[in-house]
Design a protein around this motif. Structure first.
Motif, short mmCIF file in Angstrom:
data_model
loop_
_atom_site.label_atom_id
_atom_site.label_comp_id
_atom_site.label_asym_id
_atom_site.label_seq_id
_atom_site.Cartn_x
_atom_site.Cartn_y
_atom_site.Cartn_z
N THR A 117 0.85 -1.19 0.00
CA THR A 117 0.00 0.00 0.00
C THR A 117 0.89 1.25 0.00
OG1 THR A 117 -0.06 0.22 2.41
CG2 THR A 117 -1.72 -1.21 1.39
N ARG A 118 0.30 2.38 -0.33
CA ARG A 118 1.07 3.63 -0.32
C ARG A 118 1.65 3.91 1.08
NH1 ARG A 118 0.87 8.20 -4.67
NH2 ARG A 118 0.55 6.88 -6.50
N LYS A 119 0.86 3.65 2.09
CA LYS A 119 1.34 3.92 3.45
C LYS A 119 2.53 3.01 3.79
CE LYS A 119 -1.62 5.45 6.47
NZ LYS A 119 -2.66 5.60 7.53
N GLN A 120 2.49 1.77 3.34
CA GLN A 120 3.61 0.86 3.58
C GLN A 120 4.87 1.31 2.85
OE1 GLN A 120 1.60 -2.71 2.25
NE2 GLN A 120 1.42 -3.51 4.34
N LEU A 121 4.70 1.99 1.74
CA LEU A 121 5.87 2.43 0.96
C LEU A 121 6.67 3.51 1.68
CD1 LEU A 121 4.35 2.65 -2.64
CD2 LEU A 121 5.80 0.84 -1.70
N VAL A 122 6.04 4.22 2.61
CA VAL A 122 6.73 5.30 3.32
C VAL A 122 8.00 4.77 4.00
CG1 VAL A 122 6.56 6.93 5.24
CG2 VAL A 122 4.66 6.69 3.62
N ARG A 123 7.91 3.60 4.60
CA ARG A 123 9.06 3.05 5.32
C ARG A 123 10.26 2.83 4.40
NH1 ARG A 123 9.42 0.87 10.23
NH2 ARG A 123 7.16 0.63 10.47
N PHE A 124 10.01 2.39 3.17
CA PHE A 124 11.11 2.16 2.24
C PHE A 124 11.73 3.49 1.79
CE2 PHE A 124 7.96 -1.32 1.11
CZ PHE A 124 8.46 -2.20 2.06
N ALA A 125 10.88 4.47 1.52
CA ALA A 125 11.37 5.78 1.12
C ALA A 125 12.21 6.43 2.23
CB ALA A 125 10.21 6.69 0.73
N MET A 126 11.87 6.13 3.47
CA MET A 126 12.63 6.66 4.60
C MET A 126 14.09 6.20 4.58
SD MET A 126 9.78 6.21 7.64
CE MET A 126 10.96 6.43 8.98
N GLU A 127 14.35 5.04 3.97
CA GLU A 127 15.74 4.57 3.88
C GLU A 127 16.55 5.45 2.94
OE1 GLU A 127 17.15 2.36 5.89
OE2 GLU A 127 15.18 2.42 6.86
N GLY A 128 15.89 6.01 1.92
CA GLY A 128 16.56 6.99 1.08
C GLY A 128 16.92 8.24 1.88
N GLU A 129 16.00 8.67 2.75
CA GLU A 129 16.26 9.82 3.61
C GLU A 129 17.41 9.55 4.58
OE1 GLU A 129 13.43 13.05 3.48
OE2 GLU A 129 15.04 12.28 2.20
N ARG A 130 17.51 8.31 5.03
CA ARG A 130 18.63 7.95 5.92
C ARG A 130 19.96 8.16 5.21
NH1 ARG A 130 18.31 4.57 10.24
NH2 ARG A 130 16.57 3.37 9.39
N LEU A 131 20.02 7.75 3.93
CA LEU A 131 21.25 7.95 3.15
C LEU A 131 21.54 9.43 2.96
CD1 LEU A 131 23.55 6.80 1.32
CD2 LEU A 131 21.94 7.02 -0.59
N ALA A 132 20.49 10.22 2.69
CA ALA A 132 20.68 11.64 2.36
C ALA A 132 21.06 12.49 3.56
CB ALA A 132 19.40 12.19 1.72
N SER A 133 20.44 12.23 4.71
CA SER A 133 20.62 13.14 5.84
C SER A 133 21.11 12.48 7.11
CB SER A 133 19.30 13.85 6.14
OG SER A 133 18.33 12.94 6.61
N GLY A 134 21.20 11.15 7.10
CA GLY A 134 21.63 10.44 8.30
C GLY A 134 20.50 10.08 9.23
N ALA A 135 19.27 10.52 8.91
CA ALA A 135 18.11 10.21 9.74
C ALA A 135 16.96 9.75 8.85
CB ALA A 135 17.68 11.44 10.55
N ALA A 136 16.34 8.64 9.22
CA ALA A 136 15.23 8.09 8.43
C ALA A 136 13.93 8.77 8.84
CB ALA A 136 15.14 6.59 8.62
#
Length: 311
Positions: free
Chosen positions: A119-138
């Protein structure tokens, strides 16, 4: 195969929305990153080209690759082949969710190509891993509205609990992006680690009032709630003419606003397009003499989030 090549639009976002530091965000209609994505016989993620920014095409060093790989791992099919070409229309370090748009668009597109297993809501968790790479925080305050559209609230990270909020029909956002870079990691370093109880109480009141104002479509309440007494006073020094911009934009008809994400972009919410465009003119008036290059975006709130179309 059907739908073997798609076009993806992933919107810019405004995070924090004044009082909602790290928990409230909204999606814009424009600008946004764009992708061409397809299934591939080559295992894993392949990034063929990045246009508009000097970013790595190594999937392990690009937020798109990291986010999709997190999805594939959870799916139990890490060797599924996904190929993408990225058109980077949101400047990195702009404060309007550049890395979030790339992460969000990548996972929504990949999910579509794989038959919508999440679901779209479930996809948020995966996208957060990209944020972890970009800023150090998911963190999720940008990727959640990018994926889900509208306003979103992150109630909790442990466990992850995200809810969509109501978007009033006449609400518009105007954003000015000074062409200076403020890195999220640097903007976080200057924050105080402790806050006064009196400030915390005032901030909680504003967050509750903002949510209530959105549901009631009470624009005066939204206006009163757009106050940040914790983060903005510290970060305002990073943005040229910040306080003048706030005062003048409210005089021009804005409900209020603040720093978008970690800056340097500044957002203003308005009731109706006419007010939003008046605010844009005022932003131009304030910034034109400063000798700083800038871009201004005027947008309705994007209630759909990432959009997919056939190529």
């Amino acid at each position: 195969m059907e739908n073997d090549c798609i076009k993806v639009f992933a919107p810019a976002t405004v995070a924090n929305v004044a009082c909602g530091f790290d928990v409230i965000g909204l999606a814009m209609e424009a600008p946004g990153d764009e992708f061409i994505m397809r299934r591939s016989s080559k295992p894993g993620v392949t990034i063929t080209k990045v246009h508009g920014a000097n970013l790595s095409t190594d999937p392990a060093q690009n937020v798109c690759g990291v986010a999709i790989q997190a999805l594939l791992q959870k799916l139990g099919n890490p060797d599924a082949g996904i190929e993408l070409e990225l058109f980077k229309n949101i400047t990195p370090g702009s404060g309007i969710g550049s890395s979030a748009a790339s992460s969000a668009g990548a996972v929504v597109g990949a999910n579509h190509l794989l038959g919508e297993p999440f679901t779209r809501k479930q996809l948020v968790r995966f996208a957060m891993e990209g944020e972890r790479l970009a800023s150090g925080a998911a963190h999720a305050d940008n990727v959640a509205p990018a994926i889900l559209g509208g306003f979103t609230l992150v109630r909790s990270y442990k466990p992850l609990d995200i809810t969509s909020l109501h978007t009033p029909g006449e609400l518009w956002v105007t954003v000015i992006h000074p062409q200076i870079e403020v890195k999220t990691s640097d903007a976080r370093e200057i924050l105080k680690q402790k806050v006064l109880m009196t400030d915390a109480i005032r901030q909680w009141g504003n967050v509750g009032a903002l949510v209530a104002g959105l549901y009631q479509e009470n624009y005066e309440l939204i206006s009163r709630a757009l106050e940040d007494v914790i983060v903005e006073p510290v970060r305002a020094i990073l943005i040229p003419a910040f306080y003048e911009l706030k005062v003048k934009c409210k005089e021009a008809g804005a409900l209020g606003g603040g720093i978008s994400g970690s800056g340097p972009s500044v957002f203003m919410l308005s009731k109706g397009e006419a007010n939003a465009r008046n605010v844009a003119e005022m932003m131009n008036t304030v910034y034109a003499p400063l000798g700083v290059d800038y871009k201004i975006h005027v947008s309705k709130i994007n209630t759909e989030g990432v959009k997919i179309s056939k190529v």
